[in-house]
Enzyme design. Sequence first.
Site, PDB file in Angstrom:
ATOM      1  N   SER A  86     -19.164   3.506  12.890  1.00 46.81           N
ATOM      2  CA  SER A  86     -17.847   4.065  12.796  1.00 46.81           C
ATOM      3  C   SER A  86     -16.904   3.004  12.493  1.00 46.81           C
ATOM      4  O   SER A  86     -15.792   2.536  13.026  1.00 46.81           O
ATOM      5  CB  SER A  86     -17.230   4.809  14.024  1.00 46.81           C
ATOM      6  OG  SER A  86     -18.066   5.995  13.962  1.00 46.81           O
ATOM      7  N   ASP A 117     -18.246   8.098  11.200  1.00 51.08           N
ATOM      8  CA  ASP A 117     -17.890   9.269  12.271  1.00 51.08           C
ATOM      9  C   ASP A 117     -16.970  10.313  11.391  1.00 51.08           C
ATOM     10  O   ASP A 117     -17.163  11.536  11.800  1.00 51.08           O
ATOM     11  CB  ASP A 117     -17.240   8.679  13.409  1.00 51.08           C
ATOM     12  CG  ASP A 117     -16.193   8.192  13.423  1.00 51.08           C
ATOM     13  OD1 ASP A 117     -15.728   7.628  12.090  1.00 51.08           O
ATOM     14  OD2 ASP A 117     -15.356   7.956  14.487  1.00 51.08           O
ATOM     15  N   ARG A 137     -24.540   5.987  21.733  1.00 46.36           N
ATOM     16  CA  ARG A 137     -25.421   7.172  21.908  1.00 46.36           C
ATOM     17  C   ARG A 137     -26.716   7.354  21.044  1.00 46.36           C
ATOM     18  O   ARG A 137     -26.668   7.013  19.931  1.00 46.36           O
ATOM     19  CB  ARG A 137     -24.656   8.569  21.751  1.00 46.36           C
ATOM     20  CG  ARG A 137     -23.518   8.979  22.887  1.00 46.36           C
ATOM     21  CD  ARG A 137     -23.073  10.339  22.563  1.00 46.36           C
ATOM     22  NE  ARG A 137     -22.631  10.584  21.239  1.00 46.36           N
ATOM     23  CZ  ARG A 137     -22.409  11.900  20.669  1.00 46.36           C
ATOM     24  NH1 ARG A 137     -22.770  12.701  21.199  1.00 46.36           N
ATOM     25  NH2 ARG A 137     -22.075  11.921  19.511  1.00 46.36           N
TER      26      ARG A 137
END
Length: 877
Positions: free
Chosen positions: A563, A617, A499
Amino acid sequence: MWFLGHTTYSSAGTCQSQQPVVLKEKTFHFALMKLFINTDQYLYQLRLSDDVLLDVMTRFQAEMVKGLGRDTNPTATVKMLPSFVRSLPDGSEKGDFLAVDLGGSQFRAHRVKVFADGKQSSQLESKFYPTPKEVTEGNGTELFDYIADCLSDFMETKNLKHKKLPLGFTFSFPCKQTKLEEGVLLAWTKHFRVRGVQDTDVVSSLRRALQKHKDIDVDVLALVNDTAGTMMTCGYDDQRCEVGLIIGTGTNACYMEEMRHISLVEGDEGRMCINTEWGAFGDDGALDDLRTEFDRELDLGSLNPGKQLFEKMISSLYLGELVRLILLKMTKEGLLFNGKVSTALLIKGKIEMEHVSAMEKDKEGLSNTKEILTDLNLFPSEEDCVAVQHVCTIVSFRSANLCAAALAAILTRLMENKKLLRMRTTRRRLRAALQPFLLPLPVLRQVRDSMRAELEYGLKRETQAEATVKMLPTYVCGMPDGTEKGKFLALDLGGTNFRVLLVKIKSGRRRSVQMYNKIFAIPLEIMQGTGEELFDHIVQCIADFLEYMGIKGSRLPLGFTFSFPCRQASIDQGTLVGWTKGFKATDCEGEDVVDMLREAIRRRNEFDLDIVAVVNDTVGTMMTCGYEDPNCEIGLIAGTGSNVCYMEDMKNIEIVEGNEGKMCINTEWGAFGDNGCIDHIRTKYDREVDEGSLNPGKQRYEKMTSGMYLGEIVRQILIDLTKQGLLFRGHISESLRKRGIFETKFLSQIESDRLALLQVRRILQQLGLDSTCDDSIIVKEVCGVVSTRAARLCGAGLAAVLEKKRENQGVEHLQITVGVDGTLYKLHPHFSRVLRETVKELAPQCDVTFMLSEDGSGKGAALITAVAKRLHNIGQK
């Protein structure tokens, strides 16, 4: 012009769909008014809600139990008659047989040849004979002589008179049997009213009639109900068939009951087919609250008032008459046919089931309905046709729903019987297979203490290199204070999707966070290709987003949510320790991912960005919740992966210079146990999952707790149980052999199932698994054990972090908030509850509030970037 639909209905009779019929506007409104206002005042009692149907099912279950009991059977309406049929066909049957079938509008004679050729094949020859009124309403001698005459004619036709053949007698009326070849008629049903037969053995009567035919030699070996015959016929082709259902002129059901439940017959071993004779359900008033004025009027005009009340509500013999009575009253009230009562509406039986079916199935509009009603001299308008269709549909749906409710009672009983029988033999082995997943509190305390020790190892300079829990400094040294503002870009890489986000943060009294994002897929060949290909793909996605948002010329501060475990020397530098979650891009491990991103941006040479922070994350989750709750100093991810971070006192972080303040530590606890410290709780299934993974021997704790692996653990257990013969009849489907086929989302769906295990059966069918109810129960139990262990292990790890925070602060009771994200925590029906309960058990001195994070990967990255900018500006000043 307007459209009026041909309507279908839900179980409660509510409108679901429409197929258009063109009517004028005025006609449309008038039809709707009559259809849904006037008509419904007569039909509302025929509409049965799901709760009512469940209640009917429960009532019928009670009647079944009553009928099976020796002491209660005499007063039971559902007689639950033993048939002395003790088994289903097994494929070894062979021979030449005769059969006669009495019970419908025609009498039938059959010759059945069964071949033992390994293919379960058979050959059927039949002949149909009428059952005239003088036979069905005459005396017993005439009836059985007629049966014998028809059989003799059939044998003559088929040239069988020279053979001695066994005969099965299908007699579709309630009989009390004490053996297979004997049956005493309890009562006539349907349109039969033969004198002198009730309370006599019908087999003896047939034998006497056959003895009058000296030219045939037939041995009557079995008396069966047509319902049992239906079950046996289907059971010949499918040995799982254990229920027979008749729903036509009459209605009945039979099923295979455990002998230990049949008090009327001696013996406890094996099973026997029970003929329920459910048509009499309600004869004691048990259904009076559901019977309408039309049901009562129909019953009073029948040949047997007060009897077979359930049958009169659902069998096709009566539905046409029920429709007639409703239409008659509506016509008298002036709601149909201009209030003109024709002769057809006054004649009992004039409207038949075939009329009801044809009108209800009138898919082409109203033409067939109009033709049928006209043939009955009713001369309907289009509005009349719509209303009549509506009546037919409601009546039919009530019939189907009542039948389904009673059938559900039988199926539920079968399921319970099978559960008791099969679970007795499988429970012990199943318990042995799943026992290692049931972690008692002392074991969980050991896990908590081991995790606590590993946290300390990761923080100390001399042990950090060998520590499995790496306790990586993030250089995030502050939490949001509400003064953050500006526009920020955020990147989120951590799964199969990537994203890019634009985040606008406002400060002050109206502080807020607005986000705009776009999702891009990362193909498998990119995930497992080269590092350069991966970062070029990321930059391509960024370029597309900047172009899409019209900000390609702006040099915005950027936070990069990456992450995966990284070792950081500053907030804008992160060296990849190792890939997880299925990523295997080459030439990345040991490299600075921020430098790789900058190099890819330079290669593209279209835009520039100010990369302020690379974050995990988990840290983003903590920061997002910290923006709302200053007491949030722990972040937890429980989803595809598993990880936790927390704010640690600088004086305890030996691998970073300085003793003042705090810094967020990314524990990377997924590697907990890679040194063997939790080997004693790992099962053979965990080892199989680990050995088949992309990183054998690594991330062992994560492989026991994260969503990426739970489905695979379940698959390994199912394979083992199937090999033991405890599941799927011992047959492992090809699809179940495929690694990764049992997705973790299936656990959530299966454990959320509330409706007769339908979700379980559907999922297993998708996997090509031919499952029984027992299989579904076991699969659900396996899923529950695996997810519960994951939640409890996660809770044990979190309890270690909480206890460390409590001791850091030197307080007896700690109040703290944990920010949480991840699909496992959010979507699984039990995971979050079990985790919270475990934390309460293992960290009783910590008062923990769990706060769900809103987009920690995107919003959190922007907030970290904003905090970093704020702290940098303070430092400059």
